[in-house]
Design a protein around this motif. Structure first.
Motif, mmCIF file in Angstrom:
data_model
loop_
_atom_site.group_PDB
_atom_site.id
_atom_site.type_symbol
_atom_site.label_atom_id
_atom_site.label_comp_id
_atom_site.label_asym_id
_atom_site.label_seq_id
_atom_site.Cartn_x
_atom_site.Cartn_y
_atom_site.Cartn_z
ATOM 1 N N ASP A 31 0.797 -1.230 0.000
ATOM 2 C CA ASP A 31 0.000 0.000 0.000
ATOM 3 C C ASP A 31 0.827 1.276 0.000
ATOM 4 O O ASP A 31 0.363 2.306 -0.479
ATOM 5 C CB ASP A 31 -0.961 0.012 1.187
ATOM 6 C CG ASP A 31 -0.255 -0.191 2.513
ATOM 7 O OD1 ASP A 31 0.462 -1.199 2.662
ATOM 8 O OD2 ASP A 31 -0.408 0.666 3.399
ATOM 9 N N VAL A 32 2.038 1.256 0.512
ATOM 10 C CA VAL A 32 2.841 2.474 0.566
ATOM 11 C C VAL A 32 4.016 2.423 -0.413
ATOM 12 O O VAL A 32 4.951 3.215 -0.312
ATOM 13 C CB VAL A 32 3.368 2.742 1.995
ATOM 14 C CG1 VAL A 32 2.225 3.046 2.937
ATOM 15 C CG2 VAL A 32 4.165 1.553 2.507
ATOM 16 N N THR A 33 3.960 1.525 -1.374
ATOM 17 C CA THR A 33 5.036 1.437 -2.361
ATOM 18 C C THR A 33 5.086 2.708 -3.196
ATOM 19 O O THR A 33 4.091 3.074 -3.828
ATOM 20 C CB THR A 33 4.821 0.230 -3.293
ATOM 21 O OG1 THR A 33 4.770 -0.958 -2.506
ATOM 22 C CG2 THR A 33 5.944 0.120 -4.305
ATOM 23 N N GLY B 58 19.025 5.466 -5.451
ATOM 24 C CA GLY B 58 19.231 4.503 -6.526
ATOM 25 C C GLY B 58 17.896 4.021 -7.036
ATOM 26 O O GLY B 58 16.838 4.466 -6.566
ATOM 27 N N PRO B 59 17.888 3.101 -7.989
ATOM 28 C CA PRO B 59 16.621 2.583 -8.509
ATOM 29 C C PRO B 59 15.754 2.034 -7.388
ATOM 30 O O PRO B 59 16.223 1.257 -6.552
ATOM 31 C CB PRO B 59 17.074 1.477 -9.467
ATOM 32 C CG PRO B 59 18.449 1.867 -9.873
ATOM 33 C CD PRO B 59 19.057 2.507 -8.666
ATOM 34 N N GLY B 60 14.489 2.432 -7.366
ATOM 35 C CA GLY B 60 13.610 1.969 -6.310
ATOM 36 C C GLY B 60 12.158 2.261 -6.608
ATOM 37 O O GLY B 60 11.835 3.082 -7.468
ATOM 38 N N GLY B 61 11.281 1.584 -5.886
ATOM 39 C CA GLY B 61 9.857 1.809 -6.016
ATOM 40 C C GLY B 61 9.227 1.060 -7.171
ATOM 41 O O GLY B 61 9.876 0.320 -7.897
ATOM 42 N N ASP C 22 9.990 -5.680 -11.897
ATOM 43 C CA ASP C 22 10.839 -4.682 -12.568
ATOM 44 C C ASP C 22 10.333 -3.258 -12.387
ATOM 45 O O ASP C 22 10.854 -2.329 -12.995
ATOM 46 C CB ASP C 22 10.979 -5.004 -14.059
ATOM 47 C CG ASP C 22 9.637 -5.139 -14.768
ATOM 48 O OD1 ASP C 22 8.634 -4.585 -14.284
ATOM 49 O OD2 ASP C 22 9.593 -5.818 -15.820
ATOM 50 N N GLY C 23 9.293 -3.069 -11.575
ATOM 51 C CA GLY C 23 8.839 -1.727 -11.241
ATOM 52 C C GLY C 23 8.130 -0.973 -12.345
ATOM 53 O O GLY C 23 7.975 0.245 -12.265
ATOM 54 N N PHE D 76 12.532 -1.013 -1.040
ATOM 55 C CA PHE D 76 11.993 -0.792 -2.389
ATOM 56 C C PHE D 76 13.086 -0.721 -3.452
ATOM 57 O O PHE D 76 12.843 -0.273 -4.578
ATOM 58 C CB PHE D 76 11.149 0.490 -2.453
ATOM 59 C CG PHE D 76 10.118 0.610 -1.370
ATOM 60 C CD1 PHE D 76 8.982 -0.185 -1.389
ATOM 61 C CD2 PHE D 76 10.277 1.506 -0.327
ATOM 62 C CE1 PHE D 76 8.022 -0.089 -0.394
ATOM 63 C CE2 PHE D 76 9.320 1.614 0.674
ATOM 64 C CZ PHE D 76 8.192 0.821 0.643
ATOM 65 N N SER D 77 14.290 -1.165 -3.125
ATOM 66 C CA SER D 77 15.406 -1.013 -4.043
ATOM 67 C C SER D 77 15.504 -2.166 -5.024
ATOM 68 O O SER D 77 14.793 -3.173 -4.914
ATOM 69 C CB SER D 77 16.726 -0.901 -3.269
ATOM 70 O OG SER D 77 17.018 -2.133 -2.618
#
Length: 471
Positions: free
Chosen positions: A128-130, A147-150, A155-156, A287-288
């Motif tokens: 829910d908080v992503t 860095g890449p996250g979320g 693969d986001g 989230f990374s």
């Protein structure tokens, strides 16, 4: 301390380390981790759980908004698939922490329920908080470099639950609808169509595109509002809240220290358990995205084509970070999302390709990927022994011992992208044959601690032997 993290600017680069929460000690850590309450969302595919008993929809909750009530109906509606045999709940089973009820690496779907997926199905809990994906997302620990996250999915590529829900509905190997208009027609014929009109207006079906968009928002609302997607009911939650039933055993306490210790498990470096983004806490992910070189899974039909590589953020499912040319330099290749470890002990398929099937095996992979790579990757040019040496481990993916040859390490990533592999402990690139960072006791204790992250309505995939997690 200093650890490393894969970074789109090139090879794994040094960064400031995570908070060493182990230093807080078992007595003080509870006060430092006030567990958040709130909604939920999801980030998986809705491929079929073959052989699983059909999930039953719970009674509509009066606390849910009208849109969420529509989403609840949709979540359990098998008629919304091209096969008529699969719903979202078919593989996001509420009885299994909204994850598959079987141990398949990838699930089956498609119009005839005979198409294998490409990735393991994750749980839909605690999403829910992503935050939306960003190449340079601030790390929730407040120390590590961005860095890449979320984002949602491995693969986001989906920034919201609504955007994520679109993927399985239209994927030909999942719910296999021919178009969004086909989904809307099925909704219009559903027995809950009046509820849709009540939630979105009398003209809810007049515009097919708008109706489909509302349907996706309904699925999002259900996952955000229904507490079953974010129960926070684990033993760890009782511990963090200093509540009755939350006292950790000596084994679990030691496991927590292994989890946070930068010199042994170092799990907290990616599966961060402190105060996080968007008001969250104790989500056990930062989230990374990391490249750790998970072995190729020959059980996925797509992997039978040796030219095919699933490289996460750089493709092929995600296209906006694809290499400029085959094997062209690209720091995103091989990077997959670090998932929450909540309910990890209930799972039976691990990593993006589901190549491992027990929590113990996963921990042993982290511990010995570098020191005994022959247990995890194929040996090329060697001669298999007629009989393994007495001390040859049997817990790896490779159970045959070889003489000579070369271990084909990182066999599911083109050689050009090997420099992207993260080198923080316990996978720090130490020499083959050297001592691994975790002892047998460390690993056993770590399993005990990870079992405390399971919600009260779940069961462990591998129940601990009586007394194993006590002393």
């Amino acid at each position: 301390m200093r650890v490393h993290r894969s970074n789109p600017r090139g090879p794994a680069v040094a960064r400031a380390g995570r908070l060493a929460l182990a230093a807080l000690g078992a007595a003080g850590i509870a006060g430092a981790m006030l567990v958040a309450c709130g909604g939920s969302n999801g980030s998986g595919s809705a491929a079929t759980a073959a052989g699983a008993a059909p999930a039953a929809a719970p009674a509509p909750s009066g606390t849910l908004s009208l849109a969420a009530q529509v989403g609840q109906k949709m979540f359990f509606d098998k008629n919304l698939s091209g096969s008529g045999a699969m719903s979202c709940a078919s593989c996001h089973d509420p009885a299994h922490a909204h994850a598959p009820a079987n141990d398949l690496s990838v699930q089956l779907g498609g119009a005839r329920m005979d198409q294998a997926g490409l990735r393991a199905v994750p749980s839909l809990r605690y999403k829910d908080v992503t935050p939306a994906y960003a190449d340079l997302l601030d790390n929730p620990d407040g120390i590590s470099v961005p860095g890449p996250g979320g984002g949602l999915t491995w693969d986001g590529r989906a920034d919201t639950l609504a955007a994520q829900a679109r993927i399985p509905l239209l994927d030909p190997v999942e719910m296999a609808n021919a178009s969004s208009a086909d989904v809307v027609k099925k909704l219009q014929a559903a027995d809950y169509a009046p509820l849709i009109a009540k939630a979105f207006g009398a003209k809810a079906f007049d515009d097919s595109d708008a109706a489909f968009a509302n349907a996706l928002l309904a699925l999002q609302a259900y996952q955000l509002e229904d507490k079953s997607f974010h129960p926070y009911s684990s033993k760890f939650d009782l511990y963090a809240g200093n509540k009755i039933g939350g006292a950790l055993t000596p084994a679990e306490t030691r496991g927590l220290k292994v989890f946070t210790n930068p010199d042994t498990g170092n799990c907290a470096s990616c599966h961060y358990q402190g105060a996080g983004l968007n008001g969250s806490s104790a989500l056990f992910t930062d989230f990374s995205y990391e490249a750790i070189g998970v072995p190729r899974n020959a059980g996925i039909p797509a992997d039978n084509d040796l030219r095919y590589f699933d490289m996460g953020v750089c493709g092929p499912m995600r296209t906006d970070h694809a290499p400029a040319a085959p094997n062209a330099a690209n720091g995103f290749c091989g990077m997959f999302k670090a998932p929450t470890l909540r309910n990890v002990a209930t799972r039976t398929a691990f990593f993006h390709n589901g190549v491992m099937h027990s929590l113990e095996q996963v921990i042993r992979f982290y511990n010995t990927r570098d020191t005994q790579p022959e247990l995890w990757y194929p040996t090329v040019g060697g001669t298999p022994k007629a009989k393994n040496d007495p001390g040859f481990p049997s817990y790896g993916l490779v159970t045959t011992q070889y003489t000579g040859g070369k271990v084909q390490k990182y066999d599911d990533l083109p050689t050009a992208y090997a420099p992207n592999i993260d080198t923080q402990l316990p996978m720090d690139g130490r020499a083959a044959g050297s001592a691994p960072p975790m002892s047998e006791q460390d690993m056993a204790d770590l399993v005990c601690f990870l079992n405390t992250l399971s919600d009260a309505d779940t069961k462990p995939a591998t129940p601990a032997k009586p007394g194993a997690c006590v002393n």
